[in-house]
Design a protein around this motif. Structure first.
Motif, short mmCIF file in Angstrom:
data_model
loop_
_atom_site.label_atom_id
_atom_site.label_comp_id
_atom_site.label_asym_id
_atom_site.label_seq_id
_atom_site.Cartn_x
_atom_site.Cartn_y
_atom_site.Cartn_z
N GLU A 89 97.70 43.22 78.19
CA GLU A 89 96.33 42.77 78.48
C GLU A 89 95.32 43.59 77.68
OE1 GLU A 89 96.03 43.17 82.69
OE2 GLU A 89 97.22 41.36 83.11
N LYS A 90 95.62 44.86 77.48
CA LYS A 90 94.72 45.73 76.74
C LYS A 90 94.84 45.51 75.23
CE LYS A 90 93.38 50.61 76.27
NZ LYS A 90 93.64 52.00 76.74
N TYR A 91 96.06 45.23 74.76
CA TYR A 91 96.31 45.02 73.34
C TYR A 91 96.94 43.63 73.16
CZ TYR A 91 96.04 50.15 73.50
OH TYR A 91 95.66 51.46 73.73
N PRO A 92 96.17 42.56 73.27
CA PRO A 92 96.73 41.20 73.27
C PRO A 92 97.47 40.82 71.99
CG PRO A 92 94.33 41.16 73.12
CD PRO A 92 94.70 42.55 73.46
N LYS A 93 97.15 41.50 70.87
CA LYS A 93 97.84 41.18 69.62
C LYS A 93 99.33 41.51 69.67
CE LYS A 93 93.89 41.48 66.44
NZ LYS A 93 93.33 42.16 65.24
N LEU A 94 99.70 42.45 70.54
CA LEU A 94 101.12 42.75 70.69
C LEU A 94 101.89 41.52 71.14
CD1 LEU A 94 101.10 46.26 72.47
CD2 LEU A 94 101.98 45.75 70.18
N ALA A 95 101.24 40.68 71.93
CA ALA A 95 101.86 39.44 72.40
C ALA A 95 101.63 38.30 71.44
CB ALA A 95 101.34 39.08 73.78
N THR A 96 100.38 38.08 71.04
CA THR A 96 100.04 36.90 70.24
C THR A 96 100.55 36.98 68.81
OG1 THR A 96 97.88 37.88 69.70
CG2 THR A 96 97.99 36.42 71.62
N GLU A 97 100.54 38.18 68.22
CA GLU A 97 100.96 38.32 66.82
C GLU A 97 102.38 38.87 66.68
OE1 GLU A 97 98.12 40.48 64.54
OE2 GLU A 97 96.43 39.18 65.12
N CYS A 98 102.78 39.73 67.59
CA CYS A 98 104.10 40.39 67.45
C CYS A 98 105.16 39.76 68.35
CB CYS A 98 103.99 41.87 67.77
SG CYS A 98 102.77 42.76 66.77
N GLY A 99 104.74 39.07 69.39
CA GLY A 99 105.70 38.38 70.24
C GLY A 99 106.24 39.18 71.41
N TYR A 100 105.69 40.37 71.68
CA TYR A 100 106.20 41.18 72.79
C TYR A 100 105.82 40.59 74.14
CZ TYR A 100 107.62 44.76 69.49
OH TYR A 100 108.24 45.43 68.46
N ARG A 101 106.68 40.80 75.14
CA ARG A 101 106.45 40.37 76.51
C ARG A 101 106.53 41.59 77.43
NH1 ARG A 101 105.11 36.93 73.65
NH2 ARG A 101 105.87 34.77 73.50
N PHE A 102 105.94 41.47 78.60
CA PHE A 102 105.95 42.63 79.50
C PHE A 102 107.36 43.02 79.91
CE2 PHE A 102 105.82 39.19 82.63
CZ PHE A 102 106.64 39.66 83.65
N ASN A 103 108.28 42.05 79.92
CA ASN A 103 109.67 42.37 80.26
C ASN A 103 110.32 43.29 79.22
OD1 ASN A 103 109.65 40.92 82.58
ND2 ASN A 103 110.78 39.15 81.79
N ASP A 104 109.79 43.28 77.99
CA ASP A 104 110.34 44.17 76.96
C ASP A 104 110.18 45.63 77.36
OD1 ASP A 104 110.97 41.97 75.37
OD2 ASP A 104 109.04 42.02 74.33
N PHE A 105 109.02 45.97 77.90
CA PHE A 105 108.78 47.34 78.35
C PHE A 105 109.76 47.70 79.47
CE2 PHE A 105 104.93 46.00 76.32
CZ PHE A 105 104.31 47.14 75.83
N GLY A 106 109.97 46.76 80.39
CA GLY A 106 110.93 46.99 81.46
C GLY A 106 112.34 47.15 80.94
N GLY A 107 112.69 46.35 79.93
CA GLY A 107 114.03 46.43 79.36
C GLY A 107 114.29 47.76 78.68
N ILE A 108 113.29 48.26 77.95
CA ILE A 108 113.44 49.55 77.27
C ILE A 108 113.62 50.68 78.29
CG2 ILE A 108 112.26 51.27 75.84
CD1 ILE A 108 110.81 48.86 74.49
N VAL A 109 112.74 50.73 79.27
CA VAL A 109 112.80 51.80 80.26
C VAL A 109 114.08 51.70 81.09
CG1 VAL A 109 111.63 52.89 82.21
CG2 VAL A 109 110.28 51.94 80.34
N ALA A 110 114.49 50.48 81.44
CA ALA A 110 115.71 50.29 82.23
C ALA A 110 116.93 50.80 81.47
CB ALA A 110 115.89 48.82 82.59
N ALA A 111 117.03 50.49 80.17
CA ALA A 111 118.18 50.92 79.38
C ALA A 111 118.19 52.44 79.20
CB ALA A 111 118.16 50.23 78.01
#
Length: 444
Positions: A89-111
């Motif tokens: 929400e703070k850096y929308p380009k991470l989603a719109t231009e790079c394709g990241y989703r909030f689940n990616d952060f969860g996946g990294i921390v979980a692993a």
């Protein structure tokens, strides 16, 4: 200032081209592959016989390192997703231009959280101390003159975090790059991104321990540079990957609450006193009409445990987001929960756990046995490698070395064969360490 796009790198060891989030297969993302590779690894499976609180405990309801790691991973995933949602929400380009989703952060921390204890030797932290003490005060002192200052420090301060990075990344048996995890996950795993020397204790949480042996320092630097971690020249290391703070928080939450619960189940902590301490932690969120309908102490404990974890997850997420810019700038220097409004309550719980659990007679007795077992194994295997290296190996030495590896090759240096010995012993479970100790003693 560190950049999220760089910090979320999908790159893996040996990659010749860039991996883009937008090109990922949504049915099995790179960070989810990391999780799968950790959970199917033999090093992770061995955690089922490494006890979290009581070494060699035969009590079924006491957590093992495996169940602890799974719980830390679940908490870490929740933390990562909550933070990821706010970051996008703070850096929308991470989603719109790079394709990241909030689940990616969860996946990294979980692993990363799943792997956080993968380098722990048998008998927990007492195992680390036993290995270090063998080289500092035991017969392992004989190797001092054959090692550089940093190599010797790796051994006398043997560290499970650094050993974990080694297990995850070292090429072995023809497998290049170990588990070949993404750099983002490796970055989140590195709670102490520095070498064993220089040893300069400070108030910075990064200086509490170290996270890389000399044997992995080159690749460690490659990962850190690729992620854009900020260098700390005075510490011969880097500031943390931001998501490492979430891995640490997940671990802190679980061992604070779950170890406390184990102490209750073992009868080391009185139930009524324990419930009182947990109520003090969750008082602001406690629904008394729900709590007092629960008739048994076990049900009340389960309710308070779940509420405590949820309370601390919300708290850690809030602290992270409040300090996100300082974290990216490398100026945030403490564990998230050290800034918590619940710090006093957490400290009270940990104090009781230290007094009643970690210093209990059962723990002390098992740690004494663990020291003796690891000392004997270290002396046995380092002597076998030493004799082989010096061309005076006995048939007995060769039998021992084939236990470590079916194919024996002469190591290039004393440091390498000592690390091979420590690596083999560190991978043993509590039970297998006891079994090999008995065999070495001639007890079949």
């Amino acid at each position: 200032m560190m950049q999220w796009e760089q910090l979320l790198s999908l790159r893996k060891q040996g990659d010749s081209k860039q991996r883009l989030r937008a090109d990922e297969n949504e049915t099995r993302l790179g960070f989810e592959v990391d999780y799968d590779r950790v959970i199917f690894s033999s090093a992770f499976r061995s955690l089922q016989d490494k006890t979290q609180v009581i070494p060699l405990s035969k009590t079924s309801f006491v957590h093992t390192r495996l169940t602890h790691s799974l719980e830390v991973s679940v908490v870490g995933r929740s933390l990562g997703r909550a933070v990821g949602k706010a970051i996008l929400e703070k850096y929308p380009k991470l989603a719109t231009e790079c394709g990241y989703r909030f689940n990616d952060f969860g996946g990294i921390v979980a692993a990363a959280a799943l792997a956080h204890d993968i380098g722990n030797p048998p008998f927990g932290h007492s195992g680390e101390k036993a290995i270090g003490d063998y080289f500092l005060n035991g017969s392992g002192k004989r190797f001092r003159d054959y090692l550089s200052e940093k190599e010797y420090q790796d051994l006398i301060d043997f560290e499970g975090n650094a050993n974990g990075f080694k297990i995850l990344t070292e090429s072995k048996d023809g497998v290049q790059g170990g588990l070949r995890l993404t750099y983002a996950t490796l970055g989140a795993f590195m709670k102490y991104p520095k070498q064993s020397l220089p040893k300069k204790p400070t108030d910075n949480v990064c200086d509490k321990k170290f996270g890389v042996f000399q044997s992995e320092s080159a690749f460690f630097n490659e990962v850190a540079d690729a992620l854009g971690l900020i260098k700390r020249p005075d510490a011969n290391g880097y500031v943390r990957h931001p998501l490492a703070y979430l891995v640490e928080a997940a671990d802190d939450i679980c061992y604070t609450i779950i170890d406390f619960e184990d102490g209750i189940n073992l009868g080391l902590i009185e139930e009524e006193m324990a419930l009182e301490y947990l109520i003090n932690l969750v008082r602001g969120n406690l629904k008394t009409e729900v709590y007092y309908k629960l008739k048994t102490p076990q049900n009340r404990l389960a309710y308070l445990r779940a509420l405590a974890i949820n309370t601390l997850v919300t708290e850690a997420t809030s602290i992270f987001l409040k300090n996100e810019e300082a974290i990216l700038n490398g100026t945030f220097s403490e564990a998230l929960l050290d800034s918590s409004q619940y710090k006093a309550q957490i400290s009270d719980i940990i104090k009781i756990s230290v007094e009643k659990i970690y210093r209990s007679d059962e723990v002390r007795e098992k740690e004494i046995a663990g020291y003796n077992i690891l000392y004997t194994l270290l002396d046995t295997f380092t002597s076998a490698f030493e004799n082989y290296h010096n061309d005076v190996a006995r048939p007995y030495d060769l039998l021992l070395l084939r236990t470590v590896s079916p194919t024996i090759t002469k190591q290039d240096s004393v440091y390498k064969y000592l690390m091979e010995s420590c690596g083999y012993i560190s991978r043993l479970t509590d039970g297998s360490a006891v079994q090999i100790f008995q065999k070495v003693k001639g007890n079949l």
